[in-house]
Motif scaffolding. Structure first.
Motif, mmCIF file in Angstrom:
data_model
loop_
_atom_site.group_PDB
_atom_site.id
_atom_site.type_symbol
_atom_site.label_atom_id
_atom_site.label_comp_id
_atom_site.label_asym_id
_atom_site.label_seq_id
_atom_site.Cartn_x
_atom_site.Cartn_y
_atom_site.Cartn_z
ATOM 1 N N ARG A 50 38.251 36.598 41.842
ATOM 2 C CA ARG A 50 38.551 37.825 42.573
ATOM 3 C C ARG A 50 38.377 37.427 44.033
ATOM 4 O O ARG A 50 37.305 36.949 44.426
ATOM 5 C CB ARG A 50 37.591 38.942 42.197
ATOM 6 N N VAL A 68 50.473 30.086 38.849
ATOM 7 C CA VAL A 68 49.543 31.071 39.399
ATOM 8 C C VAL A 68 49.989 32.458 38.923
ATOM 9 O O VAL A 68 51.180 32.774 38.948
ATOM 10 C CB VAL A 68 49.533 31.052 40.946
ATOM 11 N N HIS A 69 49.006 33.248 38.503
ATOM 12 C CA HIS A 69 49.198 34.665 38.228
ATOM 13 C C HIS A 69 48.334 35.389 39.243
ATOM 14 O O HIS A 69 47.134 35.103 39.339
ATOM 15 C CB HIS A 69 48.726 35.041 36.822
ATOM 16 N N LEU A 70 48.911 36.297 40.027
ATOM 17 C CA LEU A 70 48.164 36.962 41.083
ATOM 18 C C LEU A 70 48.431 38.461 41.057
ATOM 19 O O LEU A 70 49.577 38.889 41.158
ATOM 20 C CB LEU A 70 48.546 36.372 42.443
ATOM 21 N N TRP A 71 47.346 39.232 40.893
ATOM 22 C CA TRP A 71 47.429 40.690 40.889
ATOM 23 C C TRP A 71 46.865 41.204 42.201
ATOM 24 O O TRP A 71 45.763 40.813 42.605
ATOM 25 C CB TRP A 71 46.612 41.282 39.734
ATOM 26 N N THR A 72 47.589 42.091 42.871
ATOM 27 C CA THR A 72 47.094 42.727 44.092
ATOM 28 C C THR A 72 46.530 44.082 43.697
ATOM 29 O O THR A 72 47.252 44.950 43.197
ATOM 30 C CB THR A 72 48.227 42.882 45.129
ATOM 31 N N TYR A 92 52.146 42.425 40.721
ATOM 32 C CA TYR A 92 51.803 41.209 39.977
ATOM 33 C C TYR A 92 52.802 40.152 40.409
ATOM 34 O O TYR A 92 54.011 40.407 40.448
ATOM 35 C CB TYR A 92 51.893 41.445 38.472
ATOM 36 N N THR A 115 42.365 40.998 45.455
ATOM 37 C CA THR A 115 43.259 40.344 44.508
ATOM 38 C C THR A 115 42.479 39.734 43.354
ATOM 39 O O THR A 115 41.275 39.490 43.453
ATOM 40 C CB THR A 115 44.071 39.213 45.187
ATOM 41 N N MET A 117 43.210 36.393 40.816
ATOM 42 C CA MET A 117 44.139 35.287 40.598
ATOM 43 C C MET A 117 43.677 34.355 39.495
ATOM 44 O O MET A 117 42.492 34.085 39.359
ATOM 45 C CB MET A 117 44.371 34.505 41.886
ATOM 46 N N VAL A 119 44.632 30.593 38.393
ATOM 47 C CA VAL A 119 45.333 29.415 38.897
ATOM 48 C C VAL A 119 45.121 28.255 37.937
ATOM 49 O O VAL A 119 43.999 27.974 37.515
ATOM 50 C CB VAL A 119 44.812 29.027 40.308
#
Length: 177
Positions: A50, A68-72, A92, A115, A117, A119
């Motif tokens: 986070r 990479v998966h990244l959630w805002t 996302y 965020t 993430m 990785v």
């Protein structure tokens, strides 16, 4: 005959974290970047963090060796290379391995950009004067994340970090040579 799968490890409790009860490591990598580690697996090269970015934070241009998966969760950010595709709360983003870009949080943000993430692999970072010669700056991976967290904790006299960390590989039985 039982149809249940064989349990590799019987857990007495869930492997779960409550971010509201965990410390936030402030300014851990660069000023204005706060981190709560969630899961770090140095064996598989996977790190889940986070990360809270304060207004005006800009990371070095970097190359991803894996996905990479990244959630805002809140706030707003964008890649310098994609100014017309800002990421805001609820977004996302999936990045395939081989992506290269520069993470930027606008200076006029009115809130912290929060965020989450996941990785796989490493970020290969380049210096500000990146050009066609590719001036290498540093690398960030599961191992260096672990070292950064441990160093931060030691330097600040904090309790050990709570995050999920798989054990190191070992032999199934003792093999003697």
């Amino acid at each position: 005959m039982s149809m249940l799968p064989m349990l590799v490890k019987d857990h007495d409790e869930l492997l779960t974290l409550n971010n509201n009860e965990m410390p936030i490591y402030k300014d851990i990598m660069v000023p204005g970047l706060d981190v709560q580690p969630q899961y770090v697996d140095v064996n598989r090269g996977i790190w889940v963090l986070r990360v809270m970015f304060h207004p005006g934070v800009r990371l070095p241009m970097h190359y991803h060796t894996g996905t990479v998966h990244l959630w805002t969760l809140s706030g707003k950010w964008n890649y310098v290379e994609y100014p017309d595709q800002p990421q805001t709360a609820g977004c996302y983003l999936f990045e395939p391995g081989g992506s290269i870009h520069t993470f930027n949080v606008p200076e006029d943000n009115t809130e912290v950009t929060d965020t989450l993430m996941l990785v796989e692999g490493a970020n290969v970072n380049f210096d500000e004067n990146f050009d066609e010669n590719g001036q290498y700056h540093s690398m960030l991976d599961a191992n260096s994340i672990t070292l950064l967290i441990e160093q931060y904790i030691q330097e600040n006299g904090l309790e050990p970090a709570s995050y999920i960390k798989p054990s190191m590989p070992d032999y199934a039985k003792n093999i003697k040579g």
